[in-house]
Each structure stands twice: as C-alpha cells, then as structure tokens.
Design an enzyme around this catalytic site. Structure first.
Site: not given
Length: 494
Positions: A93-94, A119-120, A167, A297
């Site tokens: 599990r790692h 470390t990981s 606009h 389309s």
C-alpha cells in the site's frame, strides 16, 4: 441478456481495452510529446534517475557507495517490471516502497543504498517538478508559435477597416489586424509570466521527512556543509540550478497554484480570442479552417460551425477551474504535510498541462488557417459608417458657411428615417443618399464619398499594430527563434 448482452460480449471478445475509460485529453486532443511527459514510463524512470542522482552525489560527498552499484542502477534505468511493482504496491500500500523493491530486485548489488537517507517526497515531489519543468518548456514552444501566427495575422490585416463593438453593439471602426493585436498582446503577457515561472521554478532537493535534513545530517556525521553540498549536487544532476530554500516534507503547494495560474492565464487568453472568432463567424466576417470532408451538423448539412474555437473555450473553462483546485489544496495543507493532496494532484497537474497543450495546438491551427471575408466586413462597415461620418459632414458644411444647429437637426431627422428603413423594412442604409439629395448639405455633395472612406475612421489602428509588433513582439520572437525552426502545419487528431 438479449441483443444488448450479445453486443457487449462481442465487444469484450474483440477489444478488451474498450471496456476501460480512456482520457480524452490523451486520446483526442493533446500532443504525444506532452502525453509522454506525464506517462508512467517517464514518471517511474525519473524516480530511478533521482535514486541514481542521490547515490552519485552521496558517493561524491564521501559516503561508501561503489561505482559498480551506480552503474548497475544506470543499466536498469528503463527496465521497469511494472507487473511486479503493482504486486508490491497491492501488498505494501505504498507506491514509492513498491518501486524501491522493484528497482532493488533488478539491481541486487545496489539494493542496500537505494533511497539512502531519503523520504518518499524526495522521489515524488522532485519528479513532479521535473515533469513540470519539461511540460513548461513544451507549453512555451507552442505559445511562441501562437504568437508568431497572430503576429502574421495582425500585420496582414492591420489596414483593413472593420466595425468595432462595445457591449456587442456597433461602435467606432478599428481594423482586423488591430483586433488581432489585442489577442496577440494577451499571449505576449502570458509568455512573460511563463518565462518568469520557468526561470524561478526550484527543485525540492534533499530535505528529509519534515524538511529539516536531519537524516542527511546523520549520514554525514553532523557536517552541515556536506548536506548543503549534497542538496546542490542532486539538483544539478537533475538539471536544476536552485533548490527551494525551505520546505516541510513536501515543497509548498503554493508552487502548484503558481503553475496552474500561469496555465490558466494562457487558457483565458485563448478563450477570449476563440469567443471573438465564434461571434465573428456568426457575422460571416471570418471562418476557422474547415476540412474538405468535415461535417458541421448531423441534421443541417449546410452548417459550418466554429467547432475548433468552441473546443478551445470548452478546454479553457476546465483549465481555469483548476486554479481553484490548487488554491484549496495549498490552503488546506496541515503543518509539514498531509496526504490529502496526493490523489488530487495525480489528476490536476497532468490534466492542466495536457489541456493547455491541446488549446495551443488548436489555436495555432485556427489562426494559421483563418479565412477573412473582406466584402462581408466592408458591407457591415458601410452600414454603420454613414452614421459615424455625420459629425465630419456637419463640420465640413459649417466650414462652408452652414448653420450648425440647422444642419444638426437635419442630420438627426435623416438618421432617424434611415434607421427606420433598416429596422422596420429590413432595407439598406440610405443615409448618404438622403444627405446627397438635401441642398442643406450641398457643400459636401461632391466630396461625400471621400468623407465616408472607412480608412479615415480607424484612427491609429494600423500604426498601433505595426508599432506594437515591432517594439514588443519581434524582440520576443527573435529571442525564441530556435523554437520556430520547425514550423510544420499543426494537424489535429480530431
């Protein structure tokens, strides 16, 4: 059961892979080179490169590591037993420990010194930063191509008058090239932000379980100088010039937010441009490239939809949303680290890059092949221009002795009637014809066509565009000329 069940069984027999979800970013949109950066082979071979770099630097700093051990590791760099690693991860599990065992199995002599002092997050974080660095370089190359293509478009059409909109209502005239320069400027800003990110992206380096480097200090018997030397050596071996000054177990997730923010900026620029193109396609002023056999389309055979620009907007919206994700991840980390970032980051980092890669490919394709329809543009200009020209007409008549107030009222009445014809009857703008028949405006009858020359109403648009390209864009392209050597036409997967 039934026919549906038979169909499923037939599919299962012919192609088992179709029973699993495949990511559209890799299968449909992104380049193979960007997909490779985030592939399992790149990820796990980078893990091994880090273990080799760590062992090499530790040996150079005085630890008892044999050259033969390092050479054995190098010989198995890409010989990864993924099946064995998966079996190990199911048991342990790692993920990092499973690959330490897998690498050790392939390199039995080196097994005792693999991951020494680490470390990981030495493996995972440094790998991700390496992938980010490579992915940023690919993004930069594609962004420079977009800038180059938009530069060509801006210069080509810098003198072509077109109706400007505020606009989304008709405003003053601009030029097609000036509008393209607005899109171009956004991407130039994005490149500046990208360059800053690339220049300042640090390596995590060798920092230990909570960022204190305690394990390395123990390895080197309290020699702080050796630990600092090790940190720099590993970074250099992995192609980085600097390491993050301080860290917890992980590098600060603020970096992920900074990365996705730059990518979001690119997506924003692309979305704005693509939206404009979609609106212009509705006006029939421009068209994006349309394949010979492309179908717009399934029902309306005549349609030519802005499919590529719509895809840009769709992907851009996703990229923009990911900045909120990385912001929350950074904000919710506890102390020196928590693991609730891990599953999330496995998705957000690759997907943000794959999506931006896809966006830039499409944008280059659209801009390079865009079709501009001058006659349609001029027709729309000439519908609006007579109204814009009324002030110039008024001033010209006053100069010849006309009464300003009387002329103003006459123009107002003619304008209202012309607008009425256009709106109520769907007719053409006949404002100029009305003025040409009104003796109050006799002073300009002979020069009326000259007064409504569209080029007189674009201001400094051509000059602004040319000056911007010369002062801001050309230097950028010269500085990145090497990225433009291969200018093959962009081919989209779909």
């Amino acid at each position: 059961g039934g026919v549906a069940g038979q169909e499923i069984r037939l599919c299962t027999m012919t192609d088992k892979s179709k029973e699993k979800y495949t990511h559209p970013l890799t299968s449909r949109y992104a380049s193979d080179e960007m997909s490779k950066v985030w592939s399992d082979m790149t990820k796990f071979s980078t893990w091994r490169k880090l273990w080799i770099a760590l062992a090499t630097a530790e040996k150079e700093c005085g630890l008892d590591i044999k050259e033969s051990q390092i050479e054995q590791m190098k010989s198995k760099l890409y010989d990864i037993d993924f099946k064995y690693a998966a079996e190990q991860e199911k048991k342990l599990r790692h993920d990092v420990m499973s690959h330490i065992h897998t690498f050790g199995k392939a390199c039995p002599d080196a097994a005792p010194i693999i991951h020494l002092g680490a470390t990981s997050c030495f493996i995972t974080d440094n790998t991700e930063l390496t992938q980010i660095k490579e992915a940023l370089a690919l993004v930069k190359a594609k962004l420079v191509r977009v800038i180059d293509a938009l530069k060509d478009m801006a210069l080509k059409y810098k003198d072509m008058p077109t109706l400007g909109f505020t606009h989304y209502q008709p405003a003053q005239l601009t030029t097609v090239g000036k509008r393209a320069s607005l899109w171009l400027q956004d991407f130039v800003f994005d490149l500046q932000n990208l360059d800053r990110l690339i220049e300042n992206l640090p390596f995590r380096g060798v920092k230990g379980t909570t960022g204190t480097q305690a394990s390395y200090l123990a390895l080197f018997n309290g020699d702080h100088k050796k630990v600092k030397e090790l940190d720099g050596k590993v970074a250099k071996l992995m192609g980085f010039t600097k390491t993050i000054p301080v860290s917890g177990q992980t590098y600060t997730r603020k970096l992920d937010f900074m990365v996705t923010s730059v990518l979001s900026g690119i997506a924003q620029s692309a979305n704005k441009m693509a939206n404009d193109i979609r609106l212009l396609m509705n006006l029939r002023e421009v068209e994006e490239p349309f394949g010979k056999n492309q179908v717009g389309s399934s029902a309306m055979a005549y349609k030519r939809n802005p499919m590529r620009s719509e895809r840009v907007c769709s992907l851009a919206r996703y990229v923009i949303s990911l900045t909120a994700n990385t912001a929350h991840t950074h904000a919710t980390q506890w102390f020196e680290r928590t693991l609730d970032d891990s599953a999330n980051r496995r998705m957000v980092l690759p997907e943000s890059f794959l999506a931006v890669d896809s966006i830039l490919l499409i944008v280059t394709n659209v801009v390079s092949g865009i079709v501009v329809w001058p006659h349609v543009i001029r027709k729309r200009v000439m519908e609006a221009l007579p109204f814009m020209a009324t002030e110039n007409i008024l001033m010209a008549c006053v100069k010849e002795g006309g009464n300003r107030q009387d002329l103003h009222e006459a123009i107002r009445e003619h304008s209202m009637e012309a607008a009425k014809v256009m709106k109520e009857k769907g007719g053409e703008c006949d404002l100029l014809e009305r003025i040409a028949k009104d003796d109050s405006f006799k002073a300009v009858h002979a020069t009326l066509k000259d007064i409504v020359n569209p080029k007189l109403y674009v201001g400094r648009s051509p000059e602004q565009t040319a000056e911007f390209v010369e002062s801001e864009v050309v230097p950028v392209l010269k500085a990145n000329a090497a990225l433009l050597q291969d200018k093959k036409e962009v081919q989209l997967k779909v």
